[in-house]
Design an enzyme around this catalytic site. Structure first.
Site, PDB file in Angstrom:
ATOM      1  N   GLY A  67     114.674  87.256 -16.114  1.00 51.33           N
ATOM      2  CA  GLY A  67     114.211  86.506 -14.950  1.00 51.33           C
ATOM      3  C   GLY A  67     114.237  87.294 -13.653  1.00 51.33           C
ATOM      4  O   GLY A  67     113.430  87.060 -12.753  1.00 51.33           O
ATOM      5  N   ASN A  97     112.298  81.668 -22.543  1.00 49.03           N
ATOM      6  CA  ASN A  97     112.277  82.671 -21.469  1.00 49.03           C
ATOM      7  C   ASN A  97     111.092  82.468 -20.528  1.00 49.03           C
ATOM      8  O   ASN A  97     111.118  82.881 -19.374  1.00 49.03           O
ATOM      9  CB  ASN A  97     112.137  84.091 -22.036  1.00 49.03           C
ATOM     10  CG  ASN A  97     113.291  84.511 -22.922  1.00 49.03           C
ATOM     11  OD1 ASN A  97     113.106  85.307 -23.828  1.00 49.03           O
ATOM     12  ND2 ASN A  97     114.477  83.984 -22.687  1.00 49.03           N
ATOM     13  N   ARG A 100     110.755  81.411 -16.663  1.00 46.56           N
ATOM     14  CA  ARG A 100     111.123  82.246 -15.509  1.00 46.56           C
ATOM     15  C   ARG A 100     110.776  83.717 -15.679  1.00 46.56           C
ATOM     16  O   ARG A 100     110.721  84.449 -14.707  1.00 46.56           O
ATOM     17  CB  ARG A 100     112.625  82.112 -15.214  1.00 46.56           C
ATOM     18  CG  ARG A 100     113.509  82.649 -16.325  1.00 46.56           C
ATOM     19  CD  ARG A 100     114.942  82.160 -16.207  1.00 46.56           C
ATOM     20  NE  ARG A 100     115.753  82.685 -17.303  1.00 46.56           N
ATOM     21  CZ  ARG A 100     115.699  82.240 -18.555  1.00 46.56           C
ATOM     22  NH1 ARG A 100     114.879  81.264 -18.880  1.00 46.56           N
ATOM     23  NH2 ARG A 100     116.458  82.772 -19.492  1.00 46.56           N
ATOM     24  N   LYS A 114     111.203  92.644 -25.275  1.00 49.20           N
ATOM     25  CA  LYS A 114     110.973  92.442 -23.842  1.00 49.20           C
ATOM     26  C   LYS A 114     110.662  93.742 -23.114  1.00 49.20           C
ATOM     27  O   LYS A 114     109.731  93.802 -22.310  1.00 49.20           O
ATOM     28  CB  LYS A 114     112.197  91.799 -23.204  1.00 49.20           C
ATOM     29  CG  LYS A 114     112.355  90.347 -23.547  1.00 49.20           C
ATOM     30  CD  LYS A 114     113.502  89.785 -22.738  1.00 49.20           C
ATOM     31  CE  LYS A 114     113.829  88.390 -23.203  1.00 49.20           C
ATOM     32  NZ  LYS A 114     114.946  87.851 -22.428  1.00 49.20           N
ATOM     33  N   ASP A 158     122.322  89.984 -17.300  1.00 45.23           N
ATOM     34  CA  ASP A 158     122.823  88.613 -17.306  1.00 45.23           C
ATOM     35  C   ASP A 158     124.220  88.542 -17.896  1.00 45.23           C
ATOM     36  O   ASP A 158     124.648  87.499 -18.338  1.00 45.23           O
ATOM     37  CB  ASP A 158     121.874  87.712 -18.103  1.00 45.23           C
ATOM     38  CG  ASP A 158     121.748  88.170 -19.542  1.00 45.23           C
ATOM     39  OD1 ASP A 158     122.355  89.197 -19.895  1.00 45.23           O
ATOM     40  OD2 ASP A 158     121.049  87.493 -20.316  1.00 45.23           O
ATOM     41  N   ASN A 159     124.924  89.672 -17.956  1.00 47.28           N
ATOM     42  CA  ASN A 159     126.279  89.564 -18.505  1.00 47.28           C
ATOM     43  C   ASN A 159     127.260  90.463 -17.769  1.00 47.28           C
ATOM     44  O   ASN A 159     126.902  91.488 -17.192  1.00 47.28           O
ATOM     45  CB  ASN A 159     126.287  89.828 -20.011  1.00 47.28           C
ATOM     46  CG  ASN A 159     126.039  91.280 -20.316  1.00 47.28           C
ATOM     47  OD1 ASN A 159     126.961  92.091 -20.283  1.00 47.28           O
ATOM     48  ND2 ASN A 159     124.794  91.623 -20.581  1.00 47.28           N
ATOM     49  N   CYS A 200     131.414  99.781  -3.873  1.00 54.79           N
ATOM     50  CA  CYS A 200     130.738  99.702  -5.166  1.00 54.79           C
ATOM     51  C   CYS A 200     130.933  98.281  -5.701  1.00 54.79           C
ATOM     52  O   CYS A 200     131.619  97.462  -5.089  1.00 54.79           O
ATOM     53  CB  CYS A 200     131.276 100.758  -6.135  1.00 54.79           C
ATOM     54  SG  CYS A 200     132.889 100.380  -6.849  1.00 54.79           S
ATOM     55  N   CYS A 217     129.682  79.006 -24.799  1.00 55.33           N
ATOM     56  CA  CYS A 217     128.438  78.905 -25.558  1.00 55.33           C
ATOM     57  C   CYS A 217     127.474  77.990 -24.835  1.00 55.33           C
ATOM     58  O   CYS A 217     126.357  77.779 -25.255  1.00 55.33           O
ATOM     59  CB  CYS A 217     128.681  78.406 -26.977  1.00 55.33           C
ATOM     60  SG  CYS A 217     128.954  76.651 -27.134  1.00 55.33           S
ATOM     61  N   CYS A 277     139.888 102.088  -4.934  1.00 50.97           N
ATOM     62  CA  CYS A 277     139.049 101.611  -6.042  1.00 50.97           C
ATOM     63  C   CYS A 277     139.072 102.615  -7.201  1.00 50.97           C
ATOM     64  O   CYS A 277     138.917 103.819  -6.990  1.00 50.97           O
ATOM     65  CB  CYS A 277     137.617 101.407  -5.553  1.00 50.97           C
ATOM     66  SG  CYS A 277     136.456 100.998  -6.861  1.00 50.97           S
ATOM     67  N   CYS A 397     128.027  70.839 -31.178  1.00 54.94           N
ATOM     68  CA  CYS A 397     127.574  71.360 -29.882  1.00 54.94           C
ATOM     69  C   CYS A 397     126.416  72.309 -30.140  1.00 54.94           C
ATOM     70  O   CYS A 397     125.784  72.260 -31.186  1.00 54.94           O
ATOM     71  CB  CYS A 397     128.716  72.066 -29.147  1.00 54.94           C
ATOM     72  SG  CYS A 397     129.229  73.591 -29.939  1.00 54.94           S
TER      73      CYS A 397
HETATM   74 ZN   LIG Z   1     134.591 100.955  -5.527  1.00 58.77          ZN
END
Ligand SMILES: [Zn+2]
Length: 439
Positions: A67, A97, A100, A114, A158-159, A200, A217, A277, A397
């Site tokens: 998307g 999909n 979007r 894709k 997306d993860n 970052c 899920c 960092c 579910c």
């Molecule tokens: Zn950093």
């Protein structure tokens, strides 16, 4: 060499600004094509020829062809970015999909990968753009090599895992990262690592979200224009970084928050780079510094598991133990046989109300997991009303994770005979009823 040049036509010829003094190797047809195609941005005072040349020499990595990635890639291609490198997984286009992911068409569903389909769209729209598509996904073992020669990276993933791997790799390699996210009616956008003081991704998000959020899920809903808006803005930030046109100010050290329901954009200030960092700084414990993403244990950081898959930060994810799962699960085949033999069934669907209303099994009742603990009286009443020696209480579910969580709630509240449908409605669709929607 083909004999036809503008010089032959007019006897004077012409210079195009984009390819230099007119004695360029680029054939005149291509020069004409460039000038016409990019005319609207070439005549823009703040942008113009020099910015366009920088754009045409730019190399962009887009991680995620969904998307966010679709609109981002299409706008960058339209603007004439020199080389676009796309990375997605082996995933093919899914019907759900299309709402979007606007680069795809109905005929791509279930057969086009894709990354390949998006590359095709780009080539059709602007053949001047070089496109490379990878279906390997982005992982710790390939992230840094995928960044070779890249000027700007776009996080359209997306993860959580991919976000940290790409964020860390960009920090280590000092490559500007345009990071976008969208869920529901909310969007987020920022630019990381584009200067010495710019934080970052890990400076801003030092702690991964809890495993529960990572492994749910439950499918997140989203309105298409939300990732659409953020993806287009990611393209805009990338154009700024590549072309540094006059007046362009990058979104670094700021985060833009888009509320589509309220129609508002807000800018929040981010703290400067964290010198401690572990990705972009020099931590006081030098052994914690990430020198190569390949060597860092992302499994442990994101999921709390080590390389052997053992949980080292014990955190209850609400799922059943292996033995309870064996004892209290039924397969979709068993459910099908029960339906066929007219067994008395109480089917409790614990998905959200929205998903239940969208599609559900006949005669199932909806008790969303989020409100189940408050609706135990209603469940007890339902069971009593339908009770006989042969009744079965089955929880289901979408994919068989939330049903395990719900089953624990029911067991803890005296409904010991309840069982859960292994694999959920997704398995029901795969093995029993292919007409059930895949979403
Ligand atoms: Zn950093």
């Amino acid at each position: 060499a083909d004999g036809f040049t503008m010089e032959n036509v007019s006897g004077i010829g012409w210079n195009d600004g984009l390819s230099g003094d007119g004695s360029s190797e680029i054939e005149v047809g291509a020069r004409k094509e460039h000038v016409e195609r990019y005319a609207r941005q070439l005549v823009l005072g703040s942008f113009g020829l020099e910015s366009q040349k920088r754009l045409m020499n730019g190399v962009v990595l887009i991680v995620g062809a969904g998307g966010l990635g679709c609109p981002a890639a299409l706008y960058l291609a339209a603007a004439g970015v020199g080389h676009i490198v796309l990375v997605d997984t082996e995933d093919t286009v899914d019907r759900s999909n299309l709402q979007r992911q606007i680069a795809y068409s109905t005929r791509d569903v279930d057969h086009s990968k894709k990354a390949h389909a998006l590359a095709e769209r780009i080539r059709a729209m602007n053949p001047n753009v070089e496109v490379t598509a990878f279906t390997s996904g982005l992982h710790p073992w390939n992230a840094e090599s995928l960044l070779d020669g890249i000027h700007v990276a776009l996080d359209c993933s997306d993860n959580v895992l991919t976000r940290y791997v790409l964020g860390d790799a960009c920090a280590i390699r000092h490559i500007p990262l345009v990071s976008g996210a969208a869920i529901g009616t909310d969007g987020q956008l920022s630019v990381f690592c584009d200067s010495e003081d710019t934080p970052c991704y890990r400076c801003v998000f030092p702690v991964a979200p809890p495993a529960k959020c990572v492994s749910s899920c439950d499918t997140g809903g989203v309105l298409g224009p939300v990732p659409g808006t953020i993806g287009v803005l990611q393209a805009m930030e990338a154009i700024k970084l590549l072309s540094s046109f006059s007046g362009a100010k990058s979104l670094s050290r700021r985060m833009l928050l888009f509320d589509a329901a309220e129609s508002t954009f807000r800018n929040i200030k981010l703290r400067p780079r964290n010198p401690q960092c572990i990705a972009c700084g020099n931590p006081s414990d030098p052994s914690s510094k990430i020198h190569q993403v390949e060597k860092y244990n992302y499994g442990r950081f994101v999921y709390g598991v080590n390389a052997d898959g053992l949980v080292c930060k014990p955190e209850d994810d609400g799922l059943l133990s292996a033995s309870d799962r064996m004892a209290f699960s039924i397969s979709v085949q068993e459910l099908y046989e029960m339906v066929q033999s007219h067994k008395q069934l109480i089917l409790v669907d614990v998905r959200s109300q929205e998903q239940f209303q969208m599609c559900s099994l006949k005669n199932s009742v909806n008790f969303p997991l989020s409100v189940l603990p408050n609706q135990l009286n209603e469940v007890h009443q339902l069971v009593q009303k339908n009770q006989n020696d042969d009744s079965h209480l089955i929880v289901l579910c979408r994919r068989g994770r939330d049903s395990q969580r719900a089953l624990r709630v029911l067991h803890e509240n005296g409904l010991m005979h309840a069982k859960q449908l292994e694999g959920g409605l997704s398995s029901w669709r795969s093995h029993i009823d292919p007409s059930f929607p895949d979403y």
